[in-house]
Motif scaffolding. Structure first.
Motif, PDB file in Angstrom:
ATOM      1  N   CYS A 124      26.889   5.902 -28.547  1.00  0.00           N
ATOM      2  CA  CYS A 124      27.337   7.296 -28.508  1.00  0.00           C
ATOM      3  C   CYS A 124      26.169   8.259 -28.722  1.00  0.00           C
ATOM      4  O   CYS A 124      26.078   9.290 -28.057  1.00  0.00           O
ATOM      5  N   ILE A 125      25.265   7.924 -29.630  1.00  0.00           N
ATOM      6  CA  ILE A 125      24.113   8.790 -29.894  1.00  0.00           C
ATOM      7  C   ILE A 125      23.212   8.879 -28.668  1.00  0.00           C
ATOM      8  O   ILE A 125      22.802   9.967 -28.251  1.00  0.00           O
ATOM      9  N   VAL A 126      22.916   7.743 -28.054  1.00  0.00           N
ATOM     10  CA  VAL A 126      22.032   7.736 -26.888  1.00  0.00           C
ATOM     11  C   VAL A 126      22.695   8.432 -25.709  1.00  0.00           C
ATOM     12  O   VAL A 126      22.052   9.220 -25.002  1.00  0.00           O
ATOM     13  N   THR A 127      23.968   8.169 -25.487  1.00  0.00           N
ATOM     14  CA  THR A 127      24.680   8.807 -24.373  1.00  0.00           C
ATOM     15  C   THR A 127      24.716  10.318 -24.538  1.00  0.00           C
ATOM     16  O   THR A 127      24.483  11.068 -23.586  1.00  0.00           O
ATOM     17  N   THR A 128      24.985  10.779 -25.757  1.00  0.00           N
ATOM     18  CA  THR A 128      25.025  12.216 -26.003  1.00  0.00           C
ATOM     19  C   THR A 128      23.648  12.843 -25.803  1.00  0.00           C
ATOM     20  O   THR A 128      23.527  13.929 -25.229  1.00  0.00           O
ATOM     21  N   ALA A 129      22.582  12.160 -26.227  1.00  0.00           N
ATOM     22  CA  ALA A 129      21.227  12.693 -26.064  1.00  0.00           C
ATOM     23  C   ALA A 129      20.816  12.733 -24.603  1.00  0.00           C
ATOM     24  O   ALA A 129      20.211  13.704 -24.146  1.00  0.00           O
ATOM     25  N   VAL A 130      21.155  11.696 -23.848  1.00  0.00           N
ATOM     26  CA  VAL A 130      20.744  11.636 -22.445  1.00  0.00           C
ATOM     27  C   VAL A 130      21.491  12.670 -21.616  1.00  0.00           C
ATOM     28  O   VAL A 130      20.916  13.333 -20.761  1.00  0.00           O
TER      29      VAL A 130
END
Length: 126
Positions: free
Chosen positions: A64-70
């Motif tokens: 979730c963190i990586v998806t939100t950042a990307v």
């Protein structure tokens, strides 16, 4: 990795209980030993299940963190772990953020680069 240590301690406990039973010639040590071994077994079984659940939660949270950042979203966005290439095709948020960071370090010179490294280290420590 600690399974060998736990088994060693359990075997050592059985030996101590056997010596105690032989010394006192009573069966109370056998009851204590049985209760301790059952507690050891239950704790071992539950600890494995809890660790597996925490690992699965951590994987999903990192996703979730990586998806939100990307994607550059303001709210949480999570995707299925099997569809990672689809996440990267729609993302400009991380790229735009990195451009801003690099632009800051380019205009501020070596002081800006040192500042960014310091902020990065402090962020990792936090």
């Amino acid at each position: 990795h600690t399974q060998y240590i736990a088994i060693f301690v359990a075997v050592l406990g059985v030996m101590v209980a056997a010596i105690q039973m032989a010394f006192t010639q009573r069966g109370e040590s056998a009851r204590d030993l049985l209760r301790s071994l059952i507690t050891f077994g239950v704790a071992s079984a539950f600890s494995i299940a809890i660790v597996q659940a925490l690992v699965a939660f951590g994987d999903q949270f990192a996703n979730c963190i990586v998806t939100t950042a990307v994607r550059g979203a303001n709210d949480w966005q999570c995707v299925d772990l099997d569809q990672k290439p689809a996440v990267l095709e729609a993302g400009n948020g991380f790229r735009d953020t990195m451009k801003g960071v690099m632009g800051f370090s380019a205009t501020a010179g070596t002081v800006g680069i040192g500042l960014m490294i310091t902020i990065g280290i402090l962020t990792l420590l936090a």
